[in-house]
Design a protein around this motif. Structure first.
Motif, PDB file in Angstrom:
ATOM      1  N   VAL A   1      26.377 -26.194 -20.939  1.00  0.00           N
ATOM      2  CA  VAL A   1      25.952 -24.750 -21.479  1.00  0.00           C
ATOM      3  C   VAL A   1      24.457 -24.664 -21.483  1.00  0.00           C
ATOM      4  O   VAL A   1      23.667 -24.052 -22.000  1.00  0.00           O
ATOM      5  CB  VAL A   1      26.485 -24.505 -22.808  1.00  0.00           C
ATOM      6  CG1 VAL A   1      28.150 -24.429 -22.695  1.00  0.00           C
ATOM      7  CG2 VAL A   1      26.400 -25.755 -23.852  1.00  0.00           C
ATOM      8  N   LYS A   2      24.226 -26.236 -21.465  1.00  0.00           N
ATOM      9  CA  LYS A   2      22.507 -26.171 -21.843  1.00  0.00           C
ATOM     10  C   LYS A   2      21.537 -25.489 -20.985  1.00  0.00           C
ATOM     11  O   LYS A   2      20.394 -24.824 -21.388  1.00  0.00           O
ATOM     12  CB  LYS A   2      22.052 -27.562 -21.447  1.00  0.00           C
ATOM     13  CG  LYS A   2      21.965 -28.186 -20.048  1.00  0.00           C
ATOM     14  CD  LYS A   2      21.856 -29.559 -19.954  1.00  0.00           C
ATOM     15  CE  LYS A   2      21.841 -29.965 -18.503  1.00  0.00           C
ATOM     16  NZ  LYS A   2      21.741 -31.452 -18.621  1.00  0.00           N
ATOM     17  N   ALA A   3      22.078 -24.863 -19.746  1.00  0.00           N
ATOM     18  CA  ALA A   3      21.061 -24.108 -18.791  1.00  0.00           C
ATOM     19  C   ALA A   3      21.613 -22.473 -19.027  1.00  0.00           C
ATOM     20  O   ALA A   3      21.144 -21.872 -18.428  1.00  0.00           O
ATOM     21  CB  ALA A   3      21.192 -24.590 -17.512  1.00  0.00           C
ATOM     22  N   ILE A   4      22.404 -22.251 -19.852  1.00  0.00           N
ATOM     23  CA  ILE A   4      22.928 -20.669 -20.215  1.00  0.00           C
ATOM     24  C   ILE A   4      22.615 -20.004 -21.698  1.00  0.00           C
ATOM     25  O   ILE A   4      22.280 -19.309 -21.715  1.00  0.00           O
ATOM     26  CB  ILE A   4      24.345 -20.808 -20.056  1.00  0.00           C
ATOM     27  CG1 ILE A   4      24.894 -21.472 -18.939  1.00  0.00           C
ATOM     28  CG2 ILE A   4      25.016 -19.394 -20.373  1.00  0.00           C
ATOM     29  CD1 ILE A   4      26.362 -21.637 -18.676  1.00  0.00           C
ATOM     30  N   VAL A   5      22.647 -21.172 -22.673  1.00  0.00           N
ATOM     31  CA  VAL A   5      22.370 -20.728 -24.081  1.00  0.00           C
ATOM     32  C   VAL A   5      20.832 -20.275 -24.161  1.00  0.00           C
ATOM     33  O   VAL A   5      20.943 -18.800 -24.647  1.00  0.00           O
ATOM     34  CB  VAL A   5      22.374 -21.799 -24.841  1.00  0.00           C
ATOM     35  CG1 VAL A   5      22.103 -21.535 -26.211  1.00  0.00           C
ATOM     36  CG2 VAL A   5      24.092 -22.370 -24.934  1.00  0.00           C
ATOM     37  N   PRO A   6      19.905 -20.548 -23.789  1.00  0.00           N
ATOM     38  CA  PRO A   6      18.672 -19.852 -23.778  1.00  0.00           C
ATOM     39  C   PRO A   6      18.605 -18.469 -23.147  1.00  0.00           C
ATOM     40  O   PRO A   6      18.190 -17.365 -23.930  1.00  0.00           O
ATOM     41  CB  PRO A   6      17.571 -20.638 -22.940  1.00  0.00           C
ATOM     42  CG  PRO A   6      18.213 -21.887 -23.174  1.00  0.00           C
ATOM     43  CD  PRO A   6      19.564 -21.819 -22.774  1.00  0.00           C
ATOM     44  N   GLY A   7      19.316 -18.125 -21.967  1.00  0.00           N
ATOM     45  CA  GLY A   7      19.391 -16.797 -21.704  1.00  0.00           C
ATOM     46  C   GLY A   7      20.349 -15.926 -22.335  1.00  0.00           C
ATOM     47  O   GLY A   7      19.957 -14.773 -22.565  1.00  0.00           O
ATOM     48  N   ILE A   8      21.392 -16.342 -22.920  1.00  0.00           N
ATOM     49  CA  ILE A   8      22.113 -15.708 -23.926  1.00  0.00           C
ATOM     50  C   ILE A   8      21.575 -15.210 -25.116  1.00  0.00           C
ATOM     51  O   ILE A   8      21.792 -14.271 -25.667  1.00  0.00           O
ATOM     52  CB  ILE A   8      23.637 -16.564 -24.164  1.00  0.00           C
ATOM     53  CG1 ILE A   8      24.283 -17.025 -23.098  1.00  0.00           C
ATOM     54  CG2 ILE A   8      24.347 -15.860 -25.244  1.00  0.00           C
ATOM     55  CD1 ILE A   8      24.680 -15.656 -22.201  1.00  0.00           C
ATOM     56  N   ALA A   9      20.647 -16.107 -25.702  1.00  0.00           N
ATOM     57  CA  ALA A   9      19.761 -15.859 -26.700  1.00  0.00           C
ATOM     58  C   ALA A   9      18.934 -14.517 -26.567  1.00  0.00           C
ATOM     59  O   ALA A   9      18.613 -13.919 -27.372  1.00  0.00           O
ATOM     60  CB  ALA A   9      19.048 -17.130 -27.200  1.00  0.00           C
ATOM     61  N   GLY A  10      18.401 -14.567 -25.382  1.00  0.00           N
ATOM     62  CA  GLY A  10      17.723 -13.317 -25.073  1.00  0.00           C
ATOM     63  C   GLY A  10      18.383 -12.298 -24.790  1.00  0.00           C
ATOM     64  O   GLY A  10      18.174 -11.195 -25.171  1.00  0.00           O
ATOM     65  N   MET A  11      19.616 -12.463 -24.211  1.00  0.00           N
ATOM     66  CA  MET A  11      20.568 -11.269 -24.069  1.00  0.00           C
ATOM     67  C   MET A  11      21.188 -10.647 -25.415  1.00  0.00           C
ATOM     68  O   MET A  11      21.227  -9.462 -25.452  1.00  0.00           O
ATOM     69  CB  MET A  11      21.729 -11.728 -23.243  1.00  0.00           C
ATOM     70  CG  MET A  11      21.757 -12.071 -21.755  1.00  0.00           C
ATOM     71  SD  MET A  11      23.033 -12.825 -21.209  1.00  0.00           S
ATOM     72  CE  MET A  11      24.442 -11.389 -21.336  1.00  0.00           C
ATOM     73  N   VAL A  12      21.181 -11.321 -26.644  1.00  0.00           N
ATOM     74  CA  VAL A  12      21.817 -10.847 -27.668  1.00  0.00           C
ATOM     75  C   VAL A  12      20.386 -10.394 -28.699  1.00  0.00           C
ATOM     76  O   VAL A  12      20.717  -9.903 -29.726  1.00  0.00           O
ATOM     77  CB  VAL A  12      22.585 -11.807 -28.527  1.00  0.00           C
ATOM     78  CG1 VAL A  12      23.683 -12.332 -27.501  1.00  0.00           C
ATOM     79  CG2 VAL A  12      21.753 -13.161 -28.904  1.00  0.00           C
ATOM     80  N   GLY A  13      19.440 -10.460 -27.907  1.00  0.00           N
ATOM     81  CA  GLY A  13      18.349 -10.204 -28.891  1.00  0.00           C
ATOM     82  C   GLY A  13      17.779 -10.942 -29.981  1.00  0.00           C
ATOM     83  O   GLY A  13      17.082 -10.622 -30.963  1.00  0.00           O
ATOM     84  N   MET A  14      17.868 -12.411 -29.762  1.00  0.00           N
ATOM     85  CA  MET A  14      17.225 -13.309 -30.869  1.00  0.00           C
ATOM     86  C   MET A  14      15.820 -13.181 -30.853  1.00  0.00           C
ATOM     87  O   MET A  14      15.182 -13.005 -29.771  1.00  0.00           O
ATOM     88  CB  MET A  14      17.595 -14.490 -30.257  1.00  0.00           C
ATOM     89  CG  MET A  14      17.055 -15.630 -31.416  1.00  0.00           C
ATOM     90  SD  MET A  14      17.890 -17.292 -31.013  1.00  0.00           S
ATOM     91  CE  MET A  14      17.296 -18.299 -32.115  1.00  0.00           C
ATOM     92  N   GLY A  15      15.263 -13.170 -31.967  1.00  0.00           N
ATOM     93  CA  GLY A  15      13.874 -12.862 -32.032  1.00  0.00           C
ATOM     94  C   GLY A  15      13.033 -13.878 -31.526  1.00  0.00           C
ATOM     95  O   GLY A  15      13.241 -14.984 -31.401  1.00  0.00           O
ATOM     96  N   ALA A  16      11.930 -13.384 -30.560  1.00  0.00           N
ATOM     97  CA  ALA A  16      10.811 -14.518 -29.971  1.00  0.00           C
ATOM     98  C   ALA A  16      10.456 -15.626 -30.604  1.00  0.00           C
ATOM     99  O   ALA A  16      10.230 -16.534 -30.059  1.00  0.00           O
ATOM    100  CB  ALA A  16       9.740 -13.638 -29.147  1.00  0.00           C
ATOM    101  N   ALA A  17      10.071 -15.173 -31.823  1.00  0.00           N
ATOM    102  CA  ALA A  17       9.262 -16.309 -32.666  1.00  0.00           C
ATOM    103  C   ALA A  17      10.237 -17.510 -33.186  1.00  0.00           C
ATOM    104  O   ALA A  17       9.933 -18.421 -33.247  1.00  0.00           O
ATOM    105  CB  ALA A  17       8.720 -15.461 -34.049  1.00  0.00           C
ATOM    106  N   ARG A  18      11.605 -16.747 -33.767  1.00  0.00           N
ATOM    107  CA  ARG A  18      12.425 -17.753 -33.845  1.00  0.00           C
ATOM    108  C   ARG A  18      12.933 -18.625 -32.745  1.00  0.00           C
ATOM    109  O   ARG A  18      13.171 -19.871 -32.904  1.00  0.00           O
ATOM    110  CB  ARG A  18      13.521 -17.178 -34.603  1.00  0.00           C
ATOM    111  CG  ARG A  18      15.055 -17.993 -35.062  1.00  0.00           C
ATOM    112  CD  ARG A  18      16.165 -17.361 -35.736  1.00  0.00           C
ATOM    113  NE  ARG A  18      16.945 -18.073 -36.080  1.00  0.00           N
ATOM    114  CZ  ARG A  18      18.227 -17.597 -36.222  1.00  0.00           C
ATOM    115  NH1 ARG A  18      18.666 -16.674 -35.818  1.00  0.00           N
ATOM    116  NH2 ARG A  18      19.172 -18.428 -36.438  1.00  0.00           N
ATOM    117  N   PHE A  19      13.041 -18.028 -31.589  1.00  0.00           N
ATOM    118  CA  PHE A  19      13.568 -18.918 -30.403  1.00  0.00           C
ATOM    119  C   PHE A  19      12.423 -19.817 -30.147  1.00  0.00           C
ATOM    120  O   PHE A  19      12.870 -21.101 -29.849  1.00  0.00           O
ATOM    121  CB  PHE A  19      13.734 -17.789 -29.323  1.00  0.00           C
ATOM    122  CG  PHE A  19      14.029 -18.561 -28.156  1.00  0.00           C
ATOM    123  CD1 PHE A  19      15.330 -19.029 -27.832  1.00  0.00           C
ATOM    124  CD2 PHE A  19      13.097 -18.725 -27.253  1.00  0.00           C
ATOM    125  CE1 PHE A  19      15.558 -19.694 -26.396  1.00  0.00           C
ATOM    126  CE2 PHE A  19      13.136 -19.472 -26.028  1.00  0.00           C
ATOM    127  CZ  PHE A  19      14.495 -20.002 -25.540  1.00  0.00           C
TER     128      PHE A  19
END
Length: 710
Positions: free
Chosen positions: A125-143
């Protein structure tokens, strides 16, 4: 081998910019959306950490560039997900791996924002989770904050083990370069085996989810009991379908592999030559400390220890009332114990050394490798059953490490040929796969997996430790290195014994290389003296400076190192080169200072297991040699690339028969071989080519007639 590895390490150490670029690209690629699933970051970064530990690379630039690469990769994945949102599931190439994206979404839902940090360390999942974080709208600063902090921790964890290993190897290298090389090869092989197991469990299977669905649909279309059962077992929704699929695939692969190995071990086959070459390679790496380590490991695979561990496991399973698994375990172990000696008697293959009697005196397959694979493979299946993919990967990593260590020790100690060990592992893996396939659907037996793992570990430690304390000295004496030297009297060697030496170079894979046209008894340096008048000089040693000669198109042939060639597992003790002025028609027609010749002759001399006792009473080692022609290709006048274009010189090009004091013999195929004893060869005052011209290149008086078939 040690010299080549040292030169490679030195080259990398002297090009830190290249190393920094590599770790940055690998760390970034490992974190890219989906692409990172197949990027071998762990292998490369552990290797970089090892070079840091060896003192060949500066730690801070490597750490910084690794961290920056990890940050950049996760950031790119985040913005890909942020831009495409849910559309990513329908955009190629992500649409082909929709199940992986959905798996990442489920992981993110379960762990929330902390999944960005945790997911970086979780294969699959290591190569998938960052993209999912962007898909669900996680804030850029927090990410970004989580991305940077997790990248720092990730870099430390990946570079740290290599740094520790490199420091240890550096210390060992001060004691013994051969010991450090042997342990390095051992750990690399174990590491590769473990990574392959983890890659299979955590990465390969998820990629084939769509194929499994089609296979299940095809099975469901067949209205019979077997098809319905298979469809149910291989359904991705079934919790045990992944294990069933792995078991079936391994069974289909390992059985043919075992059969192919068993059919390819005849004495005249290439596999036997490869086995001999590999054995010679390890014999040259043996050290007293390495012997002690490998004897201790191999004793863990002795029949006594395997019987105790198996007995404890069976007793535990019956005590837990896991009747079917206990019975299956007992059948698998008993079947293996019966199969190995019977198959050894059937194959009747001799061991490299004589250490056992009865059926165990024979070699194929390796009993240690077979029994260890079956025993600890079955235990790993029992412990990992119905666990998460990450837990399964961890359990099987431990099992593969133990199996690989025992298997490696058998080859290192010379107790088995490499093919014996591979055959044992193949058969053992087939048995484990069959067990897992049959009992993978059993879910109503409570095994108590971690209790079983603890009991097996404790039993192995206690029984193995006690066994080693009592029998270590005897085992160490039994596995002492044996050099199968053959000594020939000089008259016997000159008359018939020369035929026993190889006629062609034997490569590490068992294939045949160029003809061996020289048999030299004595000091190789004497040959260099004898051929110096003919223009032969020692080839440059490998170094960063000489390697750079390959990168320019104007390097004279005699200034390029000779490419390594292995003869029966051993490296060349002497390499001589001579510039061939007539090989490059362009250079031959030029008389200016910038003319560069495009060819050379390369003579290599390798040791053998043969010795000769001369008439004067000297005991001398016999070497074999080849003389090949290499053309130096210069594409666009920017590179120098040696390529062998002739493996055998013409009579007028061969200086060996023209040395004074040599004997010439003719093989049945009409090829010529020169026999020489170093003390008998005279160093000519004039160039050999001129001497040959003066004498008409007639063979010496004791040369066999050209039509002889001796």
């Amino acid at each position: 081998m040690t010299d080549i590895l040292n030169q490679l390490v030195t080259f990398i150490g002297e090009h830190p910019t290249l190393a920094n670029a590599v770790v940055f690209i690998i760390a970034m690629g490992e974190a890219l959306f989906l692409i990172g699933m197949v990027v071998p970051s762990t292998v490369v970064l552990v290797g970089a950490g090892t070079l840091v530990g060896l003192g060949k690379l500066d730690p801070w630039p490597i750490f910084i560039w690794t961290t920056l690469g990890a940050i950049a990769g996760d950031a790119i994945s985040y913005w890909v997900g942020y831009y495409y949102k849910d559309r990513i599931k329908s955009v190629w190439p992500f649409s082909r791996y929709r199940s992986l994206v959905e798996r990442g979404e489920a992981y993110f839902r379960n762990h929330g924002g902390k999944s960005v940090f945790i997911g970086r360390f979780v294969p699959g999942v290591k190569a998938i989770v960052p993209g999912i974080a962007g898909m669900v709208g996680m804030g850029a600063a927090r990410f970004t904050f989580i991305n940077v902090t997790s990248a720092i921790a990730w870099s430390v964890i990946h570079l740290g083990p290599g740094f520790i290993a490199g420091t240890a190897f550096g210390a060992l290298g001060e004691i013994s370069g051969r010991l450090a090389t042997m342990l390095g090869v051992f750990l690399v092989l174990i590491f590769i085996a473990v990574m392959l197991a983890r890659w299979l469990i955590l990465i390969v299977l998820p990629f084939y989810a769509g194929s499994r669905l089609r296979f299940v649909a095809w099975l469901a279309s067949h209205d019979n009991r077997a098809a319905r059962w298979l469809a149910r077992m291989f359904d991705p929704a079934h919790p045990r379908s992944a294990g069933m699929l792995i078991s079936a695939l391994l069974l289909l692969v390992t059985v043919p592999v075992f059969v192919l190995l068993a059919s390819a071990i005849s004495p005249d086959a290439g596999l036997q030559r490869a086995d001999t070459a590999i054995r010679n390679l390890f014999q040259d790496l043996r050290t007293p400390t390495g012997d002690e380590i490998m004897v201790a490991i191999t004793m863990l695979g002795d029949g006594l220890i395997a019987s105790i561990v198996a007995g404890v496991t069976v007793a535990y399973l019956f005590a837990r009332k896991a009747w079917r698994r206990a019975t299956g375990f007992l059948i698998a172990m008993a079947g293996t114990a019966i199969f190995v000696p019977l198959f050894k008697l059937l194959m009747n293959r001799e061991r490299p050394i004589d250490i056992y009697t009865g059926a165990d005196a024979f070699s194929f397959p390796s009993g240690h490798a077979t029994v260890t694979t079956v025993l600890y493979g079955l235990i790993a299946v029992l412990v990992a059953h119905d666990r998460s993919p990450l837990t399964k990967a961890g359990v099987f990593s431990v099992a593969v490490s133990l199996i690989g260590a025992v298997a490696f020790s058998r080859v290192y100690l010379g107790a088995h040929w490499a093919s014996d060990v591979l055959g044992g592992i193949a058969f053992g893996t087939a048995m484990v796969s069959a067990f897992a396939f049959v009992f993978g659907s059993v879910h109503n037996e409570k095994v108590g997996r971690w209790a079983l793992a603890g009991m097996v570990t404790l039993t192995l430690a206690l029984a193995g430790g006690f066994h080693a304390m009592r029998n270590f000295d005897g085992a160490l004496a039994m596995y002492q290195p044996v050099s199968p030297t053959v000594t020939l009297a000089e008259p016997v060697w000159r008359a018939q014994g020369w035929k026993d030496l190889p006629a062609e170079r034997i490569e590490l894979n068992g294939g045949e290389g160029e003809p061996l046209i020289l048999q030299w008894a004595g000091d190789p340096a004497r040959l260099a003296e004898a051929l110096a008048p003919a223009g032969y000089v020692e080839a440059p040693q490998w170094s960063v400076a000489t390697f750079a000669g390959f990168l320019t198109g104007r390097t004279p042939p005699e200034q390029l190192p000779a490419l390594p060639r292995i003869q029966n597992g051993r490296g060349a003790e002497l390499v001589l080169v001579r510039r061939d002025e007539e090989s490059d028609p362009v250079s031959a027609n030029r008389d200016d200072d910038e003319a560069r010749d495009g060819g050379r002759w390369v003579l290599r001399l390798w040791p053998t297991r043969f010795r000769v006792t001369t008439v004067s009473g000297e005991d001398l080692p016999i070497h074999v040699g080849s003389l090949i022609h290499e053309r130096i290709l210069r594409p666009l006048n920017e590179l120098s690339a040696p390529r062998a274009d002739r493996d055998l010189p013409l009579a007028e090009e061969n200086p060996l028969p023209r040395m004074k004091g040599v004997a010439i013999r003719m093989r049945a195929d009409g090829s010529q071989v020169t026999l020489a004893i170093a003390s008998d060869v005279e160093v000519p005052e004039a160039p050999l080519a001129q001497a040959g011209a003066d004498t008409g290149t007639a063979p010496p008086a004791d040369a066999s007639p050209s039509g002889a078939t001796q």
